[in-house]
Design a protein around this motif. Structure first.
Motif, PDB file in Angstrom:
ATOM      1  N   ARG A  72      12.768   5.097   1.250  1.00  0.00           N
ATOM      2  CA  ARG A  72      11.346   4.767   1.371  1.00  0.00           C
ATOM      3  C   ARG A  72      10.861   5.104   2.773  1.00  0.00           C
ATOM      4  O   ARG A  72      11.554   4.832   3.758  1.00  0.00           O
ATOM      5  CB  ARG A  72      11.119   3.281   1.108  1.00  0.00           C
ATOM      6  CG  ARG A  72      11.378   2.852  -0.329  1.00  0.00           C
ATOM      7  CD  ARG A  72      11.220   1.351  -0.471  1.00  0.00           C
ATOM      8  NE  ARG A  72      11.654   0.889  -1.772  1.00  0.00           N
ATOM      9  CZ  ARG A  72      10.835   0.652  -2.806  1.00  0.00           C
ATOM     10  NH1 ARG A  72       9.541   0.844  -2.651  1.00  0.00           N
ATOM     11  NH2 ARG A  72      11.298   0.241  -3.963  1.00  0.00           N
ATOM     12  N   GLY A  76       6.364   2.833   2.095  1.00  0.00           N
ATOM     13  CA  GLY A  76       7.027   2.427   0.866  1.00  0.00           C
ATOM     14  C   GLY A  76       7.136   3.515  -0.180  1.00  0.00           C
ATOM     15  O   GLY A  76       7.598   3.262  -1.302  1.00  0.00           O
ATOM     16  N   TYR A 521       6.928  -3.991   2.581  1.00  0.00           N
ATOM     17  CA  TYR A 521       6.788  -3.374   1.276  1.00  0.00           C
ATOM     18  C   TYR A 521       6.335  -4.402   0.245  1.00  0.00           C
ATOM     19  O   TYR A 521       6.510  -5.601   0.427  1.00  0.00           O
ATOM     20  CB  TYR A 521       8.119  -2.767   0.830  1.00  0.00           C
ATOM     21  CG  TYR A 521       8.657  -1.684   1.742  1.00  0.00           C
ATOM     22  CD1 TYR A 521       7.798  -0.785   2.366  1.00  0.00           C
ATOM     23  CD2 TYR A 521      10.026  -1.563   1.981  1.00  0.00           C
ATOM     24  CE1 TYR A 521       8.301   0.217   3.192  1.00  0.00           C
ATOM     25  CE2 TYR A 521      10.528  -0.570   2.802  1.00  0.00           C
ATOM     26  CZ  TYR A 521       9.660   0.321   3.412  1.00  0.00           C
ATOM     27  OH  TYR A 521      10.150   1.306   4.226  1.00  0.00           O
ATOM     28  N   ARG A 522       5.812  -3.903  -0.872  1.00  0.00           N
ATOM     29  CA  ARG A 522       5.272  -4.790  -1.896  1.00  0.00           C
ATOM     30  C   ARG A 522       6.347  -5.356  -2.817  1.00  0.00           C
ATOM     31  O   ARG A 522       6.138  -6.387  -3.452  1.00  0.00           O
ATOM     32  CB  ARG A 522       4.215  -4.054  -2.728  1.00  0.00           C
ATOM     33  CG  ARG A 522       3.588  -4.946  -3.786  1.00  0.00           C
ATOM     34  CD  ARG A 522       2.246  -4.474  -4.251  1.00  0.00           C
ATOM     35  NE  ARG A 522       1.636  -5.479  -5.113  1.00  0.00           N
ATOM     36  CZ  ARG A 522       0.343  -5.616  -5.292  1.00  0.00           C
ATOM     37  NH1 ARG A 522      -0.498  -4.845  -4.633  1.00  0.00           N
ATOM     38  NH2 ARG A 522      -0.127  -6.541  -6.104  1.00  0.00           N
TER      39      ARG A 522
END
Length: 534
Positions: A72, A76, A521-522
């Motif tokens: 990533r 991301g 990041y999500r």
């Protein structure tokens, strides 16, 4: 004369002691700017073997010790990592990777295509017992090999030579590049693995290929990683060391952060969020995951679907998120969180809520379920959760809501992380806390958790229609049909309800001002590869 000599010795000793203390203080000040940081991972990682790790905390450390064919970037997005090039067939079922010339293991030996073939087939080997093997089922014959139906050489991954890896899929997978960033797809060094069965538990025998290498593992205390100079992009890594400390008491790690002993903590207690909501060091990020309680559907009273639904309907999620968690979480009435973009908008907007909170109706369902089972009184109910201040607060609030709305007493039990994982894996529970996050932003990786043959499905729930829809959705090329299948699958899951959705996650972090360039990041924990100490 003797008194003078004694006095002189004492004076000299005092000067030396003062100098030592001053030197220590100076060293401490220097250490604050020596590109070394300490973060809190909270608990002992159950495993740092990419084939055996199952939890996000182990994964957080692994993401700094290894790197896959893809990695990533700071935003991301998947970009090539250990591979320098990839050729994808027109039908997107065959990927031919070229391994970087400068890709090496931390011990300086070359990283080869064979290392990936060995690692992936090791994950799939039934003798390995990897609970994450199903994440590789996109590969041709991967599932069949994992089930003992074909031999390893029939799996669609082959090293043609040291630099060329060919991967054949059963069908096109739109998010395969992102999947390849996941730790189950990391390479492992065959001679290290086969030389010592405990290779991944000790720094002396551990070998990775990522931006950091394992320097020390003081079990139940800390993991220390140091910059890997053999990493092909080591010039992008400024940090010399990261210490992953293991402090699970919220009050303690809050105090350690305030004292400057921790540079980053996460899972901030709600009491601390309230006092620091205006502090620039507090960061809240949306997180692609669902906080829930899973039922063991083979343990009474949760063998009955009406009773499971009654418990789900008895909660007040708005109160939980507003007054208990306080970190911007969204009440959950389904499995899949917001964040999946479709042609018609967010996936979550494409379906009506599957149930509503209604204490009176919940009580009626409970009574109906008990009547169906022939029970005059409900069997004793126990809810377990892993040790954590936030989990404790939520469980206590849920306990009170169930008592108030269903007139049912729920016993609470907390367990340390590794014990908790063993307990749920063995099915020795009735209700257990569960957090599930998608490793890619796609509904499939959320719903996969409840597949009948998923080792992560510890509820004992099985529905053949659900399984069929998921499998069909994985190979469906028509995106509109695929989304429809996934909505149908989620509807089946929510009708039978082997779990209680509580809220969709957000993640909270406190990060000291002295560090910068953390990649948040999500759907996974932050990457510290690019971090600098100011």
């Amino acid at each position: 004369m003797k008194k003078k000599s004694t006095a002189l010795v004492v004076l000299l000793f005092s000067i030396l002691l003062l100098a030592a203390c001053s030197s220590g203080e100076d060293s401490k000040k220097e250490s604050q700017n020596d590109q070394s940081i300490t973060v809190n991972v909270m608990t002992e990682p159950p495993s740092l073997d990419p084939a055996l790790a199952t939890d996000n905390k182990s994964g957080w450390i692994l993401d700094h010790l290894f790197e896959g064919l893809y990695m990533r970037d700071k935003d991301g997005q998947p970009v090539l990592g250990a591979a320098e090039d990839v050729d994808i067939s027109e039908d997107r079922t065959v990927y031919t990777f070229t391994i970087r010339d400068d890709a090496k293991w931390a011990d300086g030996s070359p990283l080869t295509a064979g290392d990936f073939e060995y690692a992936w087939k090791r994950v799939l080997n039934p003798e390995t017992g990897s609970k994450m093997a199903f994440y590789l089922y996109y590969i041709k014959n991967a599932k069949a090999y994992n089930n003992g139906e074909v031999e390893a050489d029939e799996v669609g991954v082959e090293a043609k030579d040291d630099k060329t890896l060919v991967v054949e899929l059963d069908s096109p997978v739109g998010y395969f590049e992102e999947m390849l960033t996941f730790w189950s797809y990391y390479p492992v060094k065959q001679d290290a693995v086969e030389k010592d069965k405990n290779w991944s538990a000790n720094a002396d025998t551990y070998v990775g290929n990522g931006p950091f290498s394992l320097a020390k593992w003081k079990h139940d205390d800390s993991v220390l990683v140091e910059k890997n100079d053999e990493y092909f992009a080591s010039d992008e890594v400024t940090l010399k060391e990261i210490e992953f400390a293991m402090v699970d008491d919220a009050n303690t790690y809050q105090q350690m952060f305030n004292a400057g002993e921790f540079d980053m903590i996460m899972e901030i207690p709600s009491s601390m969020i309230e006092t620091m909501k205006d502090d620039d060091r507090l960061k809240t990020e949306p997180y692609f995951g669902t906080y829930m309680y899973m039922f063991n559907v083979e343990k009474e009273p949760f063998t009955n679907a009406k009773i499971r639904r009654a418990f789900a309907m008895s909660l007040n999620r708005e109160e939980l998120t507003k007054y208990i968690t306080k970190a911007g979480e969204e009440p959950a009435f389904a499995m899949i969180p917001p964040g999946v973009t479709t042609d018609s908008g967010d996936f979550r907007d494409g379906a009506e809520p599957y149930f509503e909170e209604n204490a009176a109706q919940a009580k009626v369902l409970l009574e109906e379920g008990m009547k169906e089972e022939g029970w005059n009184t409900l069997p004793t109910v126990e809810l377990i959760y892993n040790t954590d201040e936030n989990h404790k607060s939520i469980a206590e609030a849920v306990q009170e809501m169930i008592r108030k709305n269903l007139d049912v007493e729920v016993k609470l039990l907390n367990q340390e992380w590794k014990t908790f994982l063993d307990t749920t894996a063995q099915g020795n529970y009735q209700i257990a806390r569960l957090g599930w996050t998608g490793i890619v932003l796609d509904p499939v990786v959320m719903l996969d958790a409840y597949l009948g043959d998923s080792p992560d499905n510890e509820t004992n729930w099985l529905n053949e229609d659900f399984d069929r829809l998921i499998e069909e959705a994985k190979v469906e090329s028509d995106l509109e049909k695929r989304i429809k299948m996934l909505h149908e699958a989620e509807s089946i899951l929510m009708q039978e309800m082997p779990f209680i959705p509580v809220y969709y996650y957000s993640k909270t972090y406190l990060t000291q001002d002295r560090i910068e360039d953390v990649a948040y990041y999500r759907n996974i924990y932050p990457n510290l590869k690019w971090v600098k100490v100011k």
